[in-house]
Design an enzyme around this catalytic site. Structure first.
Site, PDB file in Angstrom:
ATOM      1  N   SER A 142       0.844  -1.196   0.000  1.00 45.09           N
ATOM      2  CA  SER A 142       0.000   0.000   0.000  1.00 45.09           C
ATOM      3  C   SER A 142       0.874   1.238   0.000  1.00 45.09           C
ATOM      4  O   SER A 142       2.014   1.213   0.499  1.00 45.09           O
ATOM      5  CB  SER A 142      -0.896   0.006   1.249  1.00 45.09           C
ATOM      6  N   TYR A 155      -1.955  -1.140   9.925  1.00 45.54           N
ATOM      7  CA  TYR A 155      -2.080  -1.496   8.513  1.00 45.54           C
ATOM      8  C   TYR A 155      -0.815  -1.120   7.752  1.00 45.54           C
ATOM      9  O   TYR A 155      -0.259  -1.934   6.995  1.00 45.54           O
ATOM     10  CB  TYR A 155      -3.285  -0.767   7.920  1.00 45.54           C
ATOM     11  N   ALA A 156      -0.327   0.114   7.935  1.00 41.95           N
ATOM     12  CA  ALA A 156       0.843   0.580   7.208  1.00 41.95           C
ATOM     13  C   ALA A 156       2.076  -0.261   7.526  1.00 41.95           C
ATOM     14  O   ALA A 156       2.870  -0.591   6.639  1.00 41.95           O
ATOM     15  CB  ALA A 156       1.106   2.050   7.526  1.00 41.95           C
ATOM     16  N   ALA A 157       2.235  -0.617   8.801  1.00 37.67           N
ATOM     17  CA  ALA A 157       3.402  -1.409   9.203  1.00 37.67           C
ATOM     18  C   ALA A 157       3.399  -2.779   8.524  1.00 37.67           C
ATOM     19  O   ALA A 157       4.441  -3.263   8.060  1.00 37.67           O
ATOM     20  CB  ALA A 157       3.426  -1.563  10.716  1.00 37.67           C
ATOM     21  N   LYS A 159       1.890  -3.585   5.719  1.00 37.30           N
ATOM     22  CA  LYS A 159       2.066  -3.439   4.278  1.00 37.30           C
ATOM     23  C   LYS A 159       3.508  -3.093   3.912  1.00 37.30           C
ATOM     24  O   LYS A 159       3.994  -3.461   2.839  1.00 37.30           O
ATOM     25  CB  LYS A 159       1.103  -2.377   3.739  1.00 37.30           C
TER      26      LYS A 159
END
Length: 261
Positions: A142, A155-157, A159
């Site tokens: 992402s 979520y960012a970690a 992805k």
């Protein structure tokens, strides 16, 4: 110019197939002649998919966060097919909260689904595709992996971690005729995005970049799993939307800019 694909006789595994990009990918592959192995935790969504896609879709309900369940589903799958030519791993969750408010269980669930679940699928796919000496895999990262977003730490970690996993996997698969890439699909109207973004955020994106429909990502996926991308592996492919020109503010015209009469 038009790109055409023929997946007749091929088997494509789609994880996260009950909705969003996974569903559209599954239906597109069936339309191109493939048999699709559709995995998801959403049994109702899989039932709807099978009703739409017909007998070419084999559905299996599984929570990919459970390593034993993933191993079992492959034990069930492989007697039904003799190979897996491509795998599209779209499964993910996103529940937003400020870092100080993220419960341990919520953090762990993101890791279990978005990262460990993809790892469990890869661990099962590797020996199959290595034995075939062929295959292509697409996992999903992402833009938030590098840009971040308030409330999206979990979520960012996960992805961001997918990128390291894919790049390492590509090196391990290189000598076996198997490819793997990470796709960052951009802003897409999937349940994961729509259920996590605020109304103000959605309005801002619609006004500026725009939000793609899940089917708009499918052509990129078809390219990556097809022979058209046979020399592409270990890459992060980004679908970037260009800001809409209509939203740019035109500079005020100066008096001496008036056209000559």
């Amino acid at each position: 110019m038009k790109a055409t694909y023929d997946f007749t006789g091929n088997v494509v595994l789609v994880a996260g197939a009950a909705s969003g990009i996974g569903r559209e990918t599954a239906l597109a592959c069936v339309a191109l002649g493939a048999k699709v192995l559709a995995l998801d935790v959403d049994a109702q969504g899989l039932t709807s998919l099978a009703a739409t896609g017909g007998r070419a879709i084999l559905t299996h309900t599984v929570d990919i966060a459970d390593p034993d369940a993933v191993a079992h589903v492959f034990d069930v799958l492989m007697p039904e097919v003799d190979r897996i030519d491509a795998a599209v791993l779209t499964s993910a969750i996103q529940v937003r909260a400020p870092i100080e408010d993220i419960a341990t269980a919520q953090w762990q669930r993101h890791i279990d689904v978005n990262l460990s679940g993809i790892f469990y699928l890869l661990r099962a796919l590797f020996p199959i595709m290595k034995a075939q000496q062929s295959g292509s895999i697409v996992a999903f990262t992402s833009g938030l992996a590098s840009a971040g977003w308030p409330g999206a730490a979990a979520y960012a970690a996960t992805k961001a971690a997918i990128v390291g996993l894919v790049k390492t996997a590509a090196l391990e698969l290189r000598d076996h005729g198997v490819r793997i890439n990470a796709l960052s699909p951009g802003l897409v109207a999937t349940p994961v995005f729509l259920q996590s973004a605020s109304a103000d955020e959605l309005a801002m994106y619609e006004r500026t970049l725009g939000v793609s429909e899940p089917g708009e990502v499918v052509p990129t996926i078809l390219h990556l799993i097809s022979d058209s991308a046979m020399h592409v592996s270990g890459n992060v492919v980004e679908r970037r939307l260009i800001p809409r020109v209509r939203d740019a503010v035109a500079p005020a015209r100066k008096p001496d800019d008036e056209p000559a009469q």
